[in-house]
Design an enzyme around this catalytic site. Structure first.
Site, PDB file in Angstrom:
ATOM      1  N   LYS A 102       1.048  -1.132   0.172  1.00 33.58           N
ATOM      2  CA  LYS A 102      -0.054  -0.043   0.138  1.00 33.58           C
ATOM      3  C   LYS A 102       1.113   0.889  -0.516  1.00 33.58           C
ATOM      4  CE  LYS A 102      -4.316  -1.978   0.363  1.00 33.58           C
ATOM      5  NZ  LYS A 102      -5.128  -1.476  -1.404  1.00 33.58           N
ATOM      6  N   GLU A 124      -9.417   5.820   3.385  1.00 31.67           N
ATOM      7  CA  GLU A 124     -10.140   4.783   3.316  1.00 31.67           C
ATOM      8  C   GLU A 124      -9.527   3.606   3.952  1.00 31.67           C
ATOM      9  OE1 GLU A 124      -9.122   2.944   0.520  1.00 31.67           O
ATOM     10  OE2 GLU A 124      -9.571   5.577   0.846  1.00 31.67           O
ATOM     11  N   SER A 392       1.775 -10.007  -0.388  1.00 30.83           N
ATOM     12  CA  SER A 392       1.256  -8.435  -0.917  1.00 30.83           C
ATOM     13  C   SER A 392       1.403  -8.417   0.512  1.00 30.83           C
ATOM     14  CB  SER A 392      -0.295  -7.995  -1.445  1.00 30.83           C
ATOM     15  OG  SER A 392      -0.659  -8.541  -0.040  1.00 30.83           O
TER      16      SER A 392
END
Length: 474
Positions: A102, A124, A392
């Site tokens: 991210k 968010e 991830s």
């Protein structure tokens, strides 16, 4: 391997999609209130200018290297490969600063915020990894940060809530709806509408209105660019199969994008199969009879909805996959057959979490564990193949969930097994239980096929219904 071969990246898909209006074929676009059309235009222009600015690119790449820790390794998972019967590499996005992919996108967008002269960021988060990444880059660049998070997700991802607050972010709980990611996005968009002059909405996935799906994809494409070069260097050829989990789809498109024109490379996106294929028990947008095309939170794509176009509730053991829609580029890739999509259940993902921990000493995020679950289930069909799985994120954020769902993996009681050894002296199996010895517990509930792979409760992908619209466009 020559540098020109390593860096060659076919661009025909990238050159065509999205089109000038922000569509990926029939998907994507802008479906927002009039008050957001101007900030979206401003963002699109700022991003286009940044792409032409070598100084912006140099700063972004420099921070990816020196702050995020890129390039991340492409690691051969030797014992997992032995178990699966194929050669498995892990793209280690879990080793990025903050523990997930991210931060790639959060950093890129935060640099754009500074470029646009704005001082406040709203975001968010579901699993909390995007929230942590956003709070991190805002601290780095001196930006005010507000993160919206469903209270259900705040409870199950409490460590990340604490991290965000320690980094100086204000975390606002959302009690509406299912109190998960969709509801957090709703509140972040309301905040953005109200404070649009000073505030940028730092969206965390390849969702929302144009230019977000394109922009987030581009910032995450570093994953696949690195993986492509790394596998060519290590193996002298491209992989046979790529595997990644798909919620909104940013980690998956980040890995897939550099390989889209390599026809021999197959790609699998793994959605959240949840508790069962029943409506409300999962978040698999491509595999359910309730799937249709509609509009949700600014974009037109596949989503889970009823016959009247009402968005259905979702469930996943993984907060990051618990969302009723999917990125519009994934919708196009699915329609064209370039990427195939499947699902893994909660129980399969939890079993895969333990499998990676016990074979490779890595605790994966439950999002990533869904990709690993598909690999374990389909191992027989992948025999002898070269596979890259996108890891991830790391799984420390999910430890409380794993403990609540049974803690250590279930194995028969008894002394630690004696590993069988090959002629090379390396362990040739995981022992009779498939892993380390642990206190006794109930046997795994997964059913198995005759091949020994876990069988999936999912039917074959259903053809989606034609267009219905969930939400309103303006």
């Amino acid at each position: 391997m020559s540098k020109s071969v390593v860096e060659a990246a076919p661009l025909s898909h990238a050159a065509r999609w999205p089109d000038a209006s922000g569509h990926f074929g029939p998907y994507g676009g802008k479906f927002v209130p009039e008050t957001l059309m101007e900030p979206l235009r401003e963002l699109e222009e700022a991003y286009a200018e940044a792409l032409r600015d070598s100084a912006f690119g140099a700063r972004f790449e420099g921070l990816l290297r020196d702050f995020v820790g890129r390039p991340t390794p492409l690691s051969l998972a030797g014992r997992l490969s032995e178990r699966c019967g194929c050669r498995v590499y892990l793209k280690r996005e879990d080793l990025c600063h903050t523990g997930a992919h991210k931060i790639n996108n959060a950093l890129g967008q935060a640099l754009l915020v500074k470029r646009m002269g704005k001082s406040r960021v709203v975001a968010e988060t579901g699993a909390g990894q995007h929230g942590v990444a956003t709070a991190t880059v805002c601290a780095l660049l001196g930006l005010e940060c507000v993160v919206y998070m469903g209270t259900e997700d705040m409870a199950r991802q409490a460590p990340n809530v604490r991290r965000m607050r320690l980094l100086g972010a204000e975390v606002r709980g959302v009690d509406s709806g299912a109190r998960t990611l969709k509801d957090a996005i709703n509140e972040a968009m309301r905040d953005w509408v109200t404070n649009v002059r000073t505030t940028h909405y730092l969206l965390g996935s390849v969702l929302g209105s144009h230019p977000y799906p394109m922009m987030v994809r581009d910032f995450q494409a570093v994953i696949g660019k690195e993986a492509r070069a790394q596998v060519l260097e290590k193996e002298g050829r491209l992989p046979d199969q790529l595997v990644a989990s798909v919620g909104g789809g940013s980690n998956a498109i980040g890995l897939f994008f550099a390989f889209l024109e390599d026809a021999a490379v197959r790609m699998m996106g793994v959605e959240a199969g949840g508790r069962s294929p029943r409506p409300g028990d999962h978040a698999a947008r491509f595999l359910d009879a309730e799937t249709g095309v509609g509009v949700l939170q600014g974009t037109r794509t596949y989503l889970l909805q009823d016959a009247a176009g009402n968005v259905l509730p979702t469930h996943s053991v993984s907060a990051g996959l618990d969302y009723p829609a999917v990125g519009p580029e994934h919708a196009l890739l699915r329609d064209r057959g370039r990427v195939t999509y499947s699902a893994a259940s909660d129980e399969e993902a939890l079993a895969a979490f333990h499998a990676l921990a016990e074979t490779e000493g890595i605790l994966p995020a439950l999002e990533s564990a869904h990709a690993l679950a598909w690999l374990l289930r389909e191992a027989t069909a992948l025999a002898g193949k070269l596979v890259i799985v996108n890891l991830s994120g790391r799984g420390d954020k999910d430890l409380e969930i794993v403990i609540e769902r049974g803690g250590v993996a279930s194995h028969p009681p008894g002394p630690p097994p004696t590993p069988h050894r090959s002629e090379s002296g390396a362990p040739s199996s995981l022992g009779p239980a498939g892993g380390a010895s642990h206190p006794p517990g109930p046997p795994p509930t997964q059913s198995r096929s005759e091949s020994g792979a876990a069988s999936s409760p999912w039917p074959r992908p259903a053809a989606p219904r034609e267009d219905t619209v969930a939400g309103r466009s303006s």
